[in-house]
Design an enzyme around this catalytic site. Structure first.
Site, short mmCIF file in Angstrom:
data_model
loop_
_atom_site.label_atom_id
_atom_site.label_comp_id
_atom_site.label_asym_id
_atom_site.label_seq_id
_atom_site.Cartn_x
_atom_site.Cartn_y
_atom_site.Cartn_z
N LYS A 80 37.21 44.85 57.93
CA LYS A 80 36.70 44.14 56.76
C LYS A 80 35.19 44.29 56.71
CE LYS A 80 38.44 41.50 53.43
NZ LYS A 80 39.70 41.79 52.72
N GLY A 182 41.99 28.79 42.31
CA GLY A 182 41.31 30.08 42.23
C GLY A 182 41.93 30.97 41.18
N GLY A 184 40.69 34.15 40.06
CA GLY A 184 40.15 35.50 40.02
C GLY A 184 41.22 36.46 39.52
N HIS A 185 41.04 37.74 39.81
CA HIS A 185 42.01 38.75 39.34
C HIS A 185 43.41 38.45 39.84
CE1 HIS A 185 38.90 41.12 37.56
NE2 HIS A 185 38.30 41.38 38.71
N VAL A 186 43.53 38.05 41.09
CA VAL A 186 44.85 37.78 41.67
C VAL A 186 45.41 36.47 41.14
CG1 VAL A 186 46.16 37.40 43.78
CG2 VAL A 186 44.32 39.10 43.75
#
Length: 358
Positions: A80, A182, A184-186
């Site tokens: 990462k 959350g 976001g994109h996901v």
């Protein structure tokens, strides 16, 4: 934290710092393991409060990527990268933006294939296109497999269905109340899957525009960042940053199932994994549930085939069923069952001359 002691205890291979004064790039890459293949993991761009916080995030996330790939049956290790800074400031200057990411690409090239990067929190396929100008050790490119987020969301949805099957006897999320943290994109894509399946959504995010979008598109009910833990729901779906299941939040959770896209959901897995088990909550281990993105990226490395990718992601359902069933049969917390599943494969392959080593 004594970094070397921590790395030795949990089997880390490498921790690398990189600084480019001209572009302002401050990055940290952690390679946890290359036993199964080259380490792969996205690059996270975050305004960390301290350097120690950034290092800790890189370490935890890299180890999670090793276990994620091992459980998914991929010939990849775990790594990462984290970048310290404010992405919003960087995007204001297109010239600096290009220079910044190309500098990062040269840094990745210097690791000589031990680590392959991709997009993650606050990074995009467009960013990775700049990185690709300097190195081929980057995946999730727009002209190949593309943004992995929709595939991560698909995998999480399948994990949710498996969790519902065990918890409620029916894999459908129709009529279930889901608290999504959350967007976001996901998280937003997951909301679409849940909405299409008939779930009722409660949502929160640090960006109000995203919340407004979810309310408009899915008829979701907006709650504050802190109120998400108090929602009377069937499923808590953490899709933001990690460690949201902790001493403070566990007493407040009113769900039966915990399953989301965030990494390292349990602040201290040995402690909080046991506590939620004793409370009767069903937890789908995060690195199993959110493996769809890396499965899709792995298909890119092999030679991209979207149909094959979707078939592989669909297996997340069976994997979660196996973990939850084994947990019920043995009394072990689900995080422990998943860890042991990953470690069995890692230990079995330690003395094998892998594709990566060849």
């Amino acid at each position: 934290m004594k970094t070397f002691d921590y790395m030795e205890k949990y089997g880390y291979e490498q921790l690398v710092y990189f600084c480019d004064v001209n572009t302002g790039l401050k990055a940290i890459t952690c390679i946890h393991s290359t036993v199964l293949g080259p380490s792969l993991g996205g690059t996270r761009f975050w305004n960390y409060a301290t350097e120690d916080e950034a290092v800790e995030d890189a370490l935890r996330l890299a180890k999670g990527m090793t276990y994620k790939s091992a459980c998914a049956g991929l010939n990849l290790g775990g790594g990462k990268s984290v970048i310290i800074g404010d992405k919003k400031e960087l995007v204001k200057d297109s010239v600096k933006l290009e220079a910044f990411w190309r500098s990062f690409g040269r840094y990745i090239q210097g690791l000589n294939g031990r680590y392959i990067t991709a997009e993650d929190v606050n990074t995009t396929t467009a960013d990775m296109d700049f990185v690709n100008m300097e190195t081929n050790y980057v995946a999730g490119l727009a002209h190949k497999s593309g943004d992995p987020s929709p595939f991560t969301a698909l995998g999480v949805f399948r994990a949710l269905q498996a969790s519902c099957k065990v918890a409620y006897g029916d894999s459908s999320t129709k009529g279930k109340v889901v608290a999504v943290q959350g967007l976001g994109h996901v998280g937003m894509t997951l909301c679409q899957y849940l909405h299409d399946d008939g779930a009722t959504l409660f949502v929160t995010d640090i960006e109000q525009d995203r919340v407004n979008e979810a309310v408009t598109r899915f008829g979701a009910k907006a709650v504050s960042l802190d109120e998400i833990y108090d929602v009377d729901c069937d499923i808590y779906a953490p899709c933001a940053l990690g460690a949201t299941v902790n001493d403070d939040t566990i007493p407040r959770l009113k769900c039966k199932v915990i399953c989301g896209a965030a990494n390292n959901v349990l602040k201290e897995a040995p402690v909080h994994g046991k506590v939620i088990q004793e409370k009767g909550l069903i937890y789908a281990p995060d690195y199993v549930a959110n493996a769809g993105g890396i499965i899709n990226v792995y298909e890119e490395i092999k030679g991209y085939n979207e149909a094959a990718s979707r078939r592989a992601i669909d297996k997340i359902y069976d994997r979660v069923i196996e973990i939850l069933t084994t947990s019920a049969d043995t009394g072990k917390p689900t995080y422990q069952v998943a860890d042991e599943m990953a470690e069995r494969r890692l230990n079995a392959m330690k003395n094998v001359n892998s594709i990566y080593n060849k």
